[in-house]
Design a protein around this motif. Structure first.
Motif, PDB file in Angstrom:
ATOM      1  N   VAL A  61      -2.036  -4.584   9.373  1.00 33.83           N
ATOM      2  CA  VAL A  61      -1.005  -4.720   8.179  1.00 33.83           C
ATOM      3  C   VAL A  61       0.033  -3.432   8.568  1.00 33.83           C
ATOM      4  N   ILE A  62       1.218  -3.778   8.489  1.00 36.05           N
ATOM      5  CA  ILE A  62       2.278  -2.720   8.750  1.00 36.05           C
ATOM      6  C   ILE A  62       2.724  -2.393   7.192  1.00 36.05           C
ATOM      7  N   SER A  63       2.995  -0.984   7.231  1.00 42.72           N
ATOM      8  CA  SER A  63       3.127  -0.321   5.952  1.00 42.72           C
ATOM      9  C   SER A  63       4.735  -0.777   5.505  1.00 42.72           C
ATOM     10  N   ASN A  64       4.580  -1.152   4.041  1.00 40.45           N
ATOM     11  CA  ASN A  64       5.712  -1.914   3.327  1.00 40.45           C
ATOM     12  C   ASN A  64       5.475  -1.623   1.893  1.00 40.45           C
ATOM     13  N   PRO A  65       6.586  -1.360   1.160  1.00 43.19           N
ATOM     14  CA  PRO A  65       6.438  -1.199  -0.229  1.00 43.19           C
ATOM     15  C   PRO A  65       5.787  -2.548  -1.209  1.00 43.19           C
ATOM     16  N   LEU A  66       6.272  -3.838  -0.687  1.00 42.87           N
ATOM     17  CA  LEU A  66       5.594  -4.989  -1.256  1.00 42.87           C
ATOM     18  C   LEU A  66       4.133  -5.100  -1.038  1.00 42.87           C
ATOM     19  N   PHE A  67       3.800  -4.676   0.205  1.00 40.71           N
ATOM     20  CA  PHE A  67       2.381  -4.736   0.564  1.00 40.71           C
ATOM     21  C   PHE A  67       1.433  -3.637  -0.216  1.00 40.71           C
ATOM     22  N   ASN A  70       9.967  -4.078  -7.968  1.00 41.98           N
ATOM     23  CA  ASN A  70       9.914  -4.824  -6.721  1.00 41.98           C
ATOM     24  C   ASN A  70      10.954  -5.791  -6.432  1.00 41.98           C
ATOM     25  N   LYS A  71      12.030  -5.459  -7.087  1.00 44.01           N
ATOM     26  CA  LYS A  71      13.359  -6.167  -6.779  1.00 44.01           C
ATOM     27  C   LYS A  71      14.671  -5.443  -6.276  1.00 44.01           C
ATOM     28  N   PHE A  72      14.376  -5.479  -4.783  1.00 43.40           N
ATOM     29  CA  PHE A  72      15.041  -4.724  -3.904  1.00 43.40           C
ATOM     30  C   PHE A  72      16.477  -4.841  -4.185  1.00 43.40           C
ATOM     31  N   ASP A  73      17.054  -5.778  -4.715  1.00 45.74           N
ATOM     32  CA  ASP A  73      18.461  -6.102  -4.897  1.00 45.74           C
ATOM     33  C   ASP A  73      19.080  -5.093  -6.057  1.00 45.74           C
ATOM     34  N   ARG A  74      18.103  -4.533  -6.861  1.00 50.28           N
ATOM     35  CA  ARG A  74      18.539  -3.521  -7.857  1.00 50.28           C
ATOM     36  C   ARG A  74      18.484  -2.088  -7.498  1.00 50.28           C
ATOM     37  N   LEU A  75      18.109  -1.967  -6.301  1.00 47.87           N
ATOM     38  CA  LEU A  75      18.282  -0.705  -5.678  1.00 47.87           C
ATOM     39  C   LEU A  75      19.609   0.307  -5.699  1.00 47.87           C
ATOM     40  N   ALA A  84       6.036 -11.784  -2.899  1.00 43.64           N
ATOM     41  CA  ALA A  84       4.439 -12.185  -2.959  1.00 43.64           C
ATOM     42  C   ALA A  84       3.974 -13.503  -2.984  1.00 43.64           C
ATOM     43  N   ASP A  85       4.835 -14.571  -3.331  1.00 42.90           N
ATOM     44  CA  ASP A  85       4.376 -15.909  -3.458  1.00 42.90           C
ATOM     45  C   ASP A  85       4.094 -16.438  -1.986  1.00 42.90           C
ATOM     46  N   ARG A  99       8.433   0.241  -6.331  1.00 48.10           N
ATOM     47  CA  ARG A  99       7.253  -0.262  -6.908  1.00 48.10           C
ATOM     48  C   ARG A  99       7.322   0.036  -8.519  1.00 48.10           C
ATOM     49  N   PRO A 100       6.691  -1.011  -8.859  1.00 46.70           N
ATOM     50  CA  PRO A 100       6.813  -0.884 -10.598  1.00 46.70           C
ATOM     51  C   PRO A 100       6.244   0.156 -11.129  1.00 46.70           C
ATOM     52  N   ALA A 101       6.828   0.729 -12.282  1.00 45.87           N
ATOM     53  CA  ALA A 101       6.389   1.838 -12.980  1.00 45.87           C
ATOM     54  C   ALA A 101       5.040   1.489 -13.684  1.00 45.87           C
ATOM     55  N   SER A 102       4.309   2.269 -13.527  1.00 48.63           N
ATOM     56  CA  SER A 102       2.829   2.083 -14.095  1.00 48.63           C
ATOM     57  C   SER A 102       2.114   3.364 -14.916  1.00 48.63           C
TER      58      SER A 102
END
Length: 312
Positions: free
Chosen positions: A208-214, A59-64, A188-189, A19-22
């Protein structure tokens, strides 16, 4: 006040999230603050006896994977991760640095641990038993809308834990005489088109099933559910604060406190393999009566009697 016998050196903890830093200073917001608070309760104060290195994939999973490698190169003493995607990236990055996760639906199915009792390797944590709770949420929807026959289940096919929850939903759905519509969203789109397809398929409620995107797009999902007049149930209470109708899931404080306890044990020398993965012992059911009125749903008194928290 509990006191921790502190390690002689200042512990360096790496925090890896999707999730984004906020929060202030580029730190992740709510989740970071919750884990920091839990650690402080047992004597770990940032800047005194513990420091954090924060990495968010925005939110960019490929960066993990790259972020996990970066934290390993910084020689952190321990890696903290919320959900399965982050934990898997951390596990692939190191076999020696201890890893603690605190919000994974099914860590065995995800390939993180050998078993809950004996995790093995360098990783342990707290499971939210997501798959087990999927059926309970359908049950609560059916109680809310007795004539309900078709439910849309929002899940992310790229999330292994979510896939397990989707599969685990099938049996309780049959027992409740419910048909399920697979509402798959991985970016998200795709939310608006997924809602349109769910309505077209005859869905009259949403789970709704738990998920970081949601979790990142709580308000958008809640708004779309309200717009389409879909009674919806969510995995966490913060969805209700964003306008969702109902939530049923583990207490939101317990995972952080138990993860902090594990961090303490590991920093004092216990191996992650010797700390069993823990499951929730407290659950909370929250209802938003304002949203219920907005979409024209009456919550049955028998259900209201079991609610832990009501938002008016």
């Amino acid at each position: 006040m509990a006191e921790a016998q502190q390690p002689a050196k200042v512990a360096k903890i790496g925090w890896l999230g999707v999730r984004p830093a906020s929060g202030p200073g580029g730190r992740p917001g709510g989740m970071y603050e919750a884990i920091q608070r839990a650690l402080r309760e047992i004597g770990y104060v940032e800047g005194k006896n513990v420091t954090f290195e924060y990495r968010s994939a925005e939110n960019k999973f490929d960066r993990l994977p790259a972020l996990a490698d970066e934290l390993v190169r910084l020689k952190v003493d321990l890696l903290l991760t919320p959900a399965g995607a982050e934990a898997l990236a951390a596990k692939k990055a190191t076999r020696t640095i201890p890893i603690v996760f605190y919000s994974v639906g099914d860590p065995v199915a995800a390939g993180l641990v050998d078993s809950l009792a004996k995790p093995g390797g360098n990783i342990t944590g707290f499971t939210t038993i997501g798959a087990v709770l999927a059926g309970k949420r359908l049950e609560l929807l059916k109680e809310t809308v007795p004539k309900l026959s078709r439910v849309a289940v929002l899940w992310d096919p790229k999330n292994q834990g979510a896939e397990q929850s989707w599969k685990e939903s099938q049996l309780p759905a049959r027992e409740l005489s419910l048909q399920l519509h697979s509402m798959e969203v991985s970016s998200a789109d795709k939310f608006e088109s997924a809602f349109k397809e769910a309505i077209k398929a005859g869905s009259a409620a949403l789970s709704v099933i738990s998920n970081p995107l949601f979790s990142t797009h709580q308000k958008k999902i809640a708004d779309l559910a309200a717009k389409n007049r879909l009674p919806a149930i969510y995995p966490r209470g913060d969805f209700i604060e964003s306008g969702g109708l109902m939530s049923y899931g583990p207490d939101q404080v317990e995972p952080y406190r138990r993860a902090a306890w594990m961090v303490d044990k590991i920093l004092k020398g216990t191996k992650p393999a010797d700390i069993p993965v823990e499951q929730p012992t407290k659950f909370e059911f929250i209802v938003n009566l304002k949203t219920a009125k907005q979409i024209g749903v009456t919550i049955p008194p028998s259900l209201l009697a079991r609610v832990d928290k009501v938002i008016k």
